[in-house]
Write an enzyme that holds these catalytic residues in place. Structure first.
Site, mmCIF file in Angstrom:
data_model
loop_
_atom_site.group_PDB
_atom_site.id
_atom_site.type_symbol
_atom_site.label_atom_id
_atom_site.label_comp_id
_atom_site.label_asym_id
_atom_site.label_seq_id
_atom_site.Cartn_x
_atom_site.Cartn_y
_atom_site.Cartn_z
ATOM 1 N N CYS A 228 9.122 5.848 2.597
ATOM 2 C CA CYS A 228 9.916 4.007 3.262
ATOM 3 C C CYS A 228 8.609 3.536 2.929
ATOM 4 O O CYS A 228 8.834 2.111 2.862
ATOM 5 C CB CYS A 228 11.121 4.513 3.374
ATOM 6 S SG CYS A 228 12.065 6.160 2.753
ATOM 7 N N HIS B 191 -4.094 -5.322 -10.108
ATOM 8 C CA HIS B 191 -4.973 -4.423 -9.134
ATOM 9 C C HIS B 191 -5.955 -3.941 -9.614
ATOM 10 O O HIS B 191 -6.633 -3.565 -9.862
ATOM 11 C CB HIS B 191 -4.198 -2.995 -9.783
ATOM 12 C CG HIS B 191 -4.600 -2.182 -7.795
ATOM 13 N ND1 HIS B 191 -5.690 -1.205 -7.944
ATOM 14 C CD2 HIS B 191 -4.020 -1.749 -6.119
ATOM 15 C CE1 HIS B 191 -6.077 -0.741 -6.552
ATOM 16 N NE2 HIS B 191 -5.169 -1.274 -6.578
ATOM 17 N N CYS C 136 6.317 1.117 1.582
ATOM 18 C CA CYS C 136 7.338 -0.981 1.270
ATOM 19 C C CYS C 136 7.699 -1.296 2.256
ATOM 20 O O CYS C 136 7.784 -2.737 1.895
ATOM 21 C CB CYS C 136 8.425 -0.361 -0.433
ATOM 22 S SG CYS C 136 7.812 0.578 -1.477
ATOM 23 N N HIS C 137 8.945 -0.898 2.429
ATOM 24 C CA HIS C 137 9.582 -1.774 3.690
ATOM 25 C C HIS C 137 8.985 -1.864 5.165
ATOM 26 O O HIS C 137 9.776 -2.623 6.108
ATOM 27 C CB HIS C 137 10.672 -0.413 4.055
ATOM 28 C CG HIS C 137 11.863 -0.457 3.167
ATOM 29 N ND1 HIS C 137 12.366 -1.700 2.768
ATOM 30 C CD2 HIS C 137 12.157 0.702 2.047
ATOM 31 C CE1 HIS C 137 13.254 -1.232 1.436
ATOM 32 N NE2 HIS C 137 12.804 0.210 1.344
ATOM 33 N N HIS D 60 -4.480 -7.872 -1.768
ATOM 34 C CA HIS D 60 -4.676 -6.645 -1.823
ATOM 35 C C HIS D 60 -6.322 -6.496 -1.797
ATOM 36 O O HIS D 60 -7.061 -6.723 -0.723
ATOM 37 C CB HIS D 60 -4.016 -5.512 -2.207
ATOM 38 C CG HIS D 60 -4.362 -4.681 -2.188
ATOM 39 N ND1 HIS D 60 -4.409 -3.725 -1.249
ATOM 40 C CD2 HIS D 60 -4.562 -3.193 -3.616
ATOM 41 C CE1 HIS D 60 -3.972 -2.009 -1.813
ATOM 42 N NE2 HIS D 60 -4.654 -2.377 -2.646
ATOM 43 N N MET E 295 14.991 -0.375 -4.664
ATOM 44 C CA MET E 295 15.080 0.345 -4.327
ATOM 45 C C MET E 295 15.486 1.551 -5.443
ATOM 46 O O MET E 295 16.469 2.156 -6.168
ATOM 47 C CB MET E 295 16.417 0.530 -3.529
ATOM 48 C CG MET E 295 17.010 1.663 -2.868
ATOM 49 S SD MET E 295 15.856 1.598 -1.715
ATOM 50 C CE MET E 295 16.218 3.283 -1.286
#
Length: 579
Positions: free
Chosen positions: A83, A405, A86-87, A363, A124
């Site tokens: 998790c 990317h 992402c969080h 990024h 999710m």
């Protein structure tokens, strides 16, 4: 897992209705762990972070459902593995929504179990109905998320210096090159799961040395002089390798945090090799070090306000770092706040930092062909930011779909459109070309002037070379093995004619394994392209070398020491930012 296990009544409202039971059934029937989110994207974002539950402080909330210390430790491990990417480590939100107790307590356990179990149309994952998490783990995570997030420790000067080792002091190192190697054509190859890098002779194709490093080295960067290679693992360990030694090996090491991705060295004229810089994901900070010993000199936190909503973010991770060719500056991407920092290292004790507001979730990125403009992906914002490093300002935010990317990107010169910088994408098959010549091709400058279709999403790297007519595009995270085990190549003189597919993994002639083909990298001469064929830790991997002109197989390097090879960095090309 039974659907009924997630259905509970909360104040007369069925929690699972929030997500639509029919939708959940469709997701489960389709076997998708990540509804409405490309599998390639989730493979990329779902990688575990190298933090251990033992490194954190537990903070129980008396208002939350009970969790035992053993359960808390297990839930922390699951969270870091599934998790946090992402969080966020602190659950404040990154590319995923915030999951702090002020939010989760109001939702309640049953709501959270449904959410974790079935996922949501917003992306999710359906961790429960897909079978990734057991019913007991889903229940545990629903309770765990209502407690305060476990707090990883900070990592300051005291902690850094405790890990800092100078294995060979500068005065004891060779005064001249002590080997017969063609150093400019050495490749530093990441052996991801072995926690090593292999130095491979680009002329003989033989392994020179295998060096123990941090876990999952993310990048190798060459000093301005070409003498040293600096590698950084995801566990934030930096190793400095001296290529002048009789057998090149590391001469210094340090940990700059608990999780990291980026390192580089000073390249501006007169400052070559003087300083090194590294940035951490946790704690969110960067550190400037002495270039010859890695002694830490100045640590700077990146916590602050986001560029868009101007709200405080406690965990803005440091992503790409590059060294400016225009000024004595490092260019530092701060991911979650969306800010690009120009860090003037001419006085490390009195740092001057220019802050450029770009877009969130910065990024990776690289230079245009002139080394003046830095183009970098704000990946989840679907934009590429363009910074003029000479005038120290943002010149454009270019819309790019979906989840660009680029790695460092690729530079090509189109016969009609002029110089262009290229990125591929995680979320779709787009290969996007951005004009980079504001003087000679003003109408095309800082615009997506061409978008071609590659094999598919899940691409991590594009690559070209000034002496080549080819543009190579990998897709290692694509769920289709035919795509992930091959590579697409375009003729830059005839881009609209489409691409040729080369069966790189098939050429390697390996046994079982995922055999993902990743990161094309040129040799110094620009006439060979090297690919990693990346299989599992206990499976055979290889490096495949292709003749750039003929696009034919030239050689396969196999060695039992090549454990999970991924990134490859040619000394000359990395030193001179050739891509």
């Amino acid at each position: 897992m039974k659907t009924a296990s997630y259905v509970r009544r909360i104040g007369g409202v069925c929690a699972a209705m929030v997500f639509s039971m029919s939708s959940a059934a469709v997701w489960a029937a389709e076997g998708s762990e990540h509804p409405n989110t490309p599998e390639a994207e989730m493979r990329y974002k779902g990688a575990p972070i190298p933090l251990n539950p033992e490194q954190t402080e537990q903070a129980m909330n008396p208002k939350a459902p009970p969790v035992t210390p053993a359960e808390f430790e297990r839930a922390t491990k699951i969270y870091f593995e599934r998790c946090a990417g992402c969080h966020g480590v602190l659950r404040k939100g990154a590319t995923g929504k915030p999951l702090t107790p002020d939010i989760t307590l109001t939702k309640g356990t049953d709501y959270l179990k449904a959410f974790i179990g079935y996922g949501s149309p917003a992306g999710m994952p359906n961790w429960g109905s897909s079978g990734v998490l057991s019913e007991a783990d889903v229940d545990l995570m629903a309770r765990f998320l209502q407690h305060e997030p476990p707090q990883p420790p900070e990592f300051g000067m005291k902690e850094m210096k405790a890990t800092w080792k100078v294995l060979v002091p500068p005065e004891q190192r060779p005064k001249k090159k002590m080997n017969d190697l063609n150093i400019a054509n050495i490749f530093s190859v990441t052996l991801r799961d072995a926690g090593q890098v292999a130095l491979v002779d680009g002329d003989t194709k033989k392994i020179i040395n295998v060096i123990d490093t941090g876990y999952a080295v993310h990048i190798s960067r060459t000093s301005a002089s070409g003498r040293y290679i600096y590698v950084i693992g995801r566990d934030a360990k930096i190793d400095m390798i001296d290529l002048w030694a009789k057998v090149p090996d590391k001469v210094a090491e340090i940990k700059i945090g608990l999780e990291a991705r980026s390192v580089d060295t000073s390249k501006y004229k007169g400052w070559e090799d003087k300083y090194a810089i590294a940035g951490a994901y946790w704690p969110p900070q960067y550190v400037i070090m002495k270039g010859d010993t890695l002694e830490p000199l100045n640590i700077v936190s990146t916590r602050g306000m986001t560029v868009d909503t101007q709200e405080y973010h406690p965990e803005p991770r440091v992503a790409a770092i590059v060294s400016s060719h225009q000024h004595p500056e490092f260019i530092v991407n701060v991911k979650e706040t969306g800010k690009i920092l120009l860090v003037d290292y001419s006085d490390v004790n009195n740092l001057k930092v220019t802050t450029i507001g770009a877009a969130r979730y910065l990024h990776d990125g690289g230079w245009d062909s002139t080394h003046r403009y830095f183009l970098t992906a704000a990946n989840k914002s679907d934009k590429v930011a363009v910074v003029d490093s000479k005038d120290r300002k943002l010149v454009a935010l270019v819309d790019v779909e979906k989840i660009p990317h680029p790695g460092r990107g690729a530079n090509i010169n189109d016969p009609k459109l002029g110089p262009m910088w290229v990125t591929s994408a995680l979320g779709n098959e787009n290969v996007t070309f951005i004009g980079t010549d504001p003087k000679g091709h003003k109408a095309q400058a800082w615009k997506a002037v061409k978008v071609l279709k590659g094999q598919g999403g899940g691409s991590l790297f594009v690559k070209s070379h000034p002496k080549s007519n080819n543009l190579w595009v990998d897709s290692p995270l694509n769920p289709d093995t035919k795509i992930s085990q091959s590579v697409a190549v375009f003729d830059v003189r005839h881009l609209d004619k489409g691409y040729q597919v080369l069966p790189i993994a098939e050429w390697a002639q390996l046994g079982e394994g995922p055999k993902r083909v990743v990161q094309p990298e040129y040799n110094k001469a620009g006439d060979e392209v090297w690919f990693s064929v990346w299989s599992g830790k206990t499976q055979e991997s290889a490096i495949v070398i292709v003749d750039d002109k003929t696009r034919k197989l030239k050689q396969v390097i196999k060695d039992k020491r090549l454990v999970t090879p991924t990134g490859k960095f040619n000394v000359y090309n990395t030193m001179h930012d050739v891509y």
